[in-house]
Design an enzyme around this catalytic site. Structure first.
Site, PDB file in Angstrom:
ATOM      1  N   ALA A  69       0.844  -1.205   0.000  1.00  0.00           N
ATOM      2  CA  ALA A  69       0.000   0.000   0.000  1.00  0.00           C
ATOM      3  C   ALA A  69       0.876   1.249   0.000  1.00  0.00           C
ATOM      4  CB  ALA A  69      -0.906  -0.006   1.223  1.00  0.00           C
ATOM      5  N   GLY A 122       0.680  -5.213   0.789  1.00  0.00           N
ATOM      6  CA  GLY A 122      -0.340  -5.302  -0.262  1.00  0.00           C
ATOM      7  C   GLY A 122       0.165  -5.996  -1.516  1.00  0.00           C
ATOM      8  N   GLU A 125      -0.257  -9.524  -0.821  1.00  0.00           N
ATOM      9  CA  GLU A 125      -1.692  -9.820  -0.878  1.00  0.00           C
ATOM     10  C   GLU A 125      -2.187  -9.941  -2.324  1.00  0.00           C
ATOM     11  OE1 GLU A 125      -2.263  -6.521   1.910  1.00  0.00           O
ATOM     12  OE2 GLU A 125      -3.627  -7.837   3.013  1.00  0.00           O
ATOM     13  N   GLU A 145       3.012  -5.279   8.381  1.00  0.00           N
ATOM     14  CA  GLU A 145       1.974  -4.413   8.961  1.00  0.00           C
ATOM     15  C   GLU A 145       1.999  -4.354  10.485  1.00  0.00           C
ATOM     16  OE1 GLU A 145       1.554  -6.395   6.425  1.00  0.00           O
ATOM     17  OE2 GLU A 145       0.494  -5.306   4.841  1.00  0.00           O
TER      18      GLU A 145
END
Lengths: 267, 80
Positions: A69, A122, A125, A145
């Site tokens: 992210a 991310g 992910e 995270e």
């Protein structure tokens, strides 16, 4: 739309294979611009899937697959809003991202993540929504995270749990350490580890092999073996937003964003 | 098992070769960020090469605050 050239990603359908290339410098950080273009892709995918049997997601950047992210955008946008408004904005961003990733996860074709360099947060992910992960031997995977007081927000825990034993999930999550492709192959997440610079070539070869199979059978098999954990994905958004509202997270993000060290701030 | 000095020498040789720096310009107490001119992503690249070379896993948090080759060698030595 068989071809699209965007600022952060592009796609092309050729010989039954969709190639989705990520190319937003420095390392394909997932922010609002990239999400806009991913939404275009998710919409186009409904029609593309009629003509394709495989999708390859890869990065054209030497830095890696995707660093996760866009924390700088997340932090700076949040700073410009009242707390409640910022949390609402984060929630909406996560909802949109989940819709895109769920669409790729459930796509009626075989999906391959061709990973080199970093696949962090991310980015990891994004790889996890794919049916197969083919990794360059220099690839690294990480969920950092928790080191910033958050949990992965783009479906990381539910999808990692889907594919791996819980002890591996705990190791990756609770230590926040990064691990190499060989390790991820040994735990069963990466299907093939390939030589440096060979990921796209080997992903294409795999897609060509998949193209020999009956498409209807491949779709039926995928639906049978790859359930999508919608309920946990929903819960993940709620937990992420709850954690995001804490002052310690804001402080951690600030340190990370403002760090100019060669090694960015991560406790 | 190699000695710490042997491990250090292997690290210096690997770093010199991969980042195309003359081996003689690297020494044990150098700040490798400065000497090699590498950023955080290149540091991860070095970490992965070291893991492959020594066939170990080296959690990146163990490298927090480590910037010289000697300390790096000690961290690796502890996992051989």
């Amino acid at each position: 739309m068989n071809h699209f050239q965007g600022d952060s990603l592009s796609w092309d359908l050729k010989d039954g294979v969709i190639e989705l290339a990520l190319h937003r410098a420095p390392c394909n950080e997932l922010g609002s611009l990239t999400l806009d273009e991913f939404e275009k892709f998710a919409n186009a995918l409904k029609n593309l899937a009629h003509e394709a049997h495989a999708l390859i997601i890869y990065s054209t950047l030497p830095s890696g697959f995707c660093a996760g992210a866009d924390l700088r955008e997340l932090y700076h946008r949040s700073q410009q809003m009242a707390k409640d408004e910022a949390i609402k904005g984060v929630s909406e961003f996560l909802e949109r991202t989940h819709r895109v990733l769920n669409a790729i996860d459930a796509a009626p074709l075989t999906t391959i993540a061709g990973v080199h360099g970093v696949a962090f947060g991310g980015g990891f992910e994004l790889a996890l929504v794919c049916d197969l992960i083919i990794a360059d031997k220099m690839a690294r995977f990480c969920f950092p995270e928790l080191r910033l007081g958050l949990i992965p927000g783009f479906g990381g825990i539910p999808r990692l749990k889907r594919d791996l034993g819980n002890s591996v999930v705990r190791d990756l999550l609770l230590t926040g350490r990064s691990v190499n492709a060989t390790k991820m192959q040994s735990v069963g997440l990466v299907s093939q580890v390939v030589a440096e610079g060979e990921v796209l070539k080997l992903a294409r070869a795999t897609a060509a092999q998949i193209g020999k199979f009956d498409r209807h059978t491949a779709i039926a098999a995928k639906q049978f073996i790859k359930p999508i954990p919608y309920e946990e994905l929903r819960r993940e958004i709620d937990i992420f937003c709850e954690l995001f509202s804490r002052p310690s997270v804001e402080a951690g993000l600030r340190k990370f964003v403002e760090s100019t060290d060669a090694q960015p701030y991560l406790p | 098992m190699p000695t710490t000095d042997q491990t250090l020498e292997e690290i210096l040789s690997l770093a010199a070769s991969h980042f195309k720096v003359p081996r003689e310009k690297l020494s044990a107490d150098d700040d490798f960020f400065k000497t090699l001119g590498i950023d955080s992503l290149q540091t991860l690249d070095l970490l992965t090469r070291l893991e492959h070379h020594f066939q170990i896993e080296l959690p990146d948090y163990e490298l927090q605050g480590v910037s010289d080759f000697r300390t790096l060698a000690n961290r690796i030595q502890a996992r051989l």
